[in-house]
Design a protein around this motif. Sequence first.
Motif: not given
Length: 742
Positions: A582-589, A603-610
């Motif tokens: 919930y912290r970073t934007t899609i682009e940063i993640m 580890l599985p990749l992190v899913e950023p919230v839209v």
Amino acid sequence: MTAQHPDFQAELERLAYTKNYMQQILSESQRDLQSAQENIRKSMADLDYLDSSLSYLNILANARFFEMARNQKEGLEAVQKKPYFARIHFQKTGDPEEFLYIGKTSLFHRETHEPIIVDWRSPVANVYYDGRLGDMEYDVRGEIHKGHLFAKRQYKIEDGQLLNIRDIDLTTNDELLQEALAGKADVRLTEIVSTIQKEQNEIIRAHLRQPIIVQGAAGSGKTTIALHRISYFLYTMGENFNPEQLMILAPNKLFIDYIGDVLPELGVDKISQTTFADYVLAATKLKLKLRNPNEQLESLVSDGANQTTAWISEIKGSLYYRDVIERYVQKIEQVIAEQFEDVFIEKYRIMRASHLKKLFLYELSYMPIEKRLAHIKKVIASHVRQKKQAVLSMLNAKYDEALGKALNGIRDDEKRRRIVTKYIDERDERIPAIEKETKSTASAYMRRFSKYNVKTLYRTLLTNAELIAELAPEWHYLEQQQFLQVHAKEQWVLEDLAAIYYLQARIKGIADEWKMRVVFIDEVQDYSLFQLAALKTGLETDMFTMVGDLAQGIHSYRSLTAWEPVQNLFPRASFRTLQKSYRTTIEIMEVANEILAQMDEQLPLVEPVVRHGNPPTFIQAEFFSAQQIAQIFDSIRANGHQSIALICKTTVDATRMHQALTDYGVASQLLTEDETINQQLLLVVPSHLAKGLEFDAVIVAAFDTPFFDTKIDRKLLYVALTRAMHELYLIGPTKKTFLLEN
């Protein structure tokens, strides 16, 4: 603003009513706290029905509200500025429909007992976090209640003013969450209660009498969840637990300061907040000067891993080392057991050595050694008291018989007088002597057992070749020699504390004031298995909430690299994962995920919230320039962002950059473990200290010391990249400096 909500006027009136009622209670509580509380208790004594949301616990929240008024004027005023953040239109099966307003504390109308505000932790509020619209059920202390959720509504209230209303369902995109995520780093932590998501809520409310392990991606809200779980724990189990019996173990003092604002808001400010090292030193009452673990990390980062140091750090964190220490304890037990002898009163044996030995080694084996000995002293004293009378009666009878025989059986007057006198003198001497001896039999017997000094015991182990050969036979001769060589000079490191605490627990026991019943550990991936095992042994509980992220395990040379061993250590624990950030934007993640994909842990990749933002900016520069950083800093500030961090790999880099910025006239702060963060300044942070923190914008700078393709560097870089909420800048000679190809 969008078109005004049709209920806006009605909701304005409702907010005004709530604030007025709170003000009335606040004024009353300040006038007459005691009688007001008494009135509440009386007015509720005749309440004959109990709904989940109206349990006595909740109703007495009015009394809690008074306490709050007395103890926490600021806290209460903060609640007045935002009394609630949501509402549910709900009907419990068999009951009338009701509108329940959800906030950070409960408030009930004193005459009607109607809930004005329902605490977010109450069972019925769970409907807001978990329930989709329609028929649903919720749990109240193990009992399932059914009902129908007609609608959910969210409010944006600031400084007591209603700004916006939204009707929502979990299927719709949660605008309030979006808005909170788009907000500033310094307010997000305290406002999270209104935006808790379903998967976070499940962890907060997971079984409270069971341990839980959470693998949470960077930015998934691990810390927030741990803090809210504490709050929920105290709310639900408050009758059985003192806040003083709960402990949060944080990674460092900087982090404790960072979460400091959140705890009082959640009503959990009496909880012990400390670091593992400070806790162990307090609980053992030992004064040890520890080498800074970050220095150790930095020497490993800069020199490449010194194999011996890394091996010894890894060993000291292992369960094998716990077994070595346990063998040491058993050796001490055997030495003590051999010292037991029969217990006598004068020449009469009243207890056998074998019985005392069995008591010490087996029947009392659940106790620490010194407590067993203290118990055995009481057993001996009790036996002496019981047997003394029997011994005295027997002796008196013996002398009476002997005197009788002498008086009746000896004809010679002189001889008879001599023998009778001898018996009487002997009796008059022996019996008081026995009386006197029995008073100190137990103490005199126990003098053979010397008291132990935990620090001395442990130093002996670290420096004694014969002991090491005996207790760690699996190490080959060279390893034993290396181990002894490293410890020839007395120097204490963090890794020694698990062994010291374990020895304290097994030999002396942990004092009640340090015997926490419930433990919350943040950044648990930086703990070793032995640290967790030692805590579990010393506290005699498995009630741990452990949250962490293996991808951020920058101390993995001495700590966890997988969760399975932790699950084996805590067999009752449930295991949860949080993959959404919930912290970073899609682009940063996307950039951070590139580094995550290179890690050994798979580890599985992190899913950023839209949530979209500007792509991270790479700025090519051969050398560090304070002027260039100042320009980036100014442009970020122009975008309206407040908390901005310049993160570099090592403390040496951070110190150098901070000095250059100061010389150039940039208002900056070099963060150390003991600093309080000043959000107005440009924060210069070594990568290892950034863990757990978040900033509106981050500049990662690497010049003299690039991030190399090693286990530790990948993690340090991942930590640095995932601190940014909105903007990320990478500045250095090439993208390879940041392990990026594109």
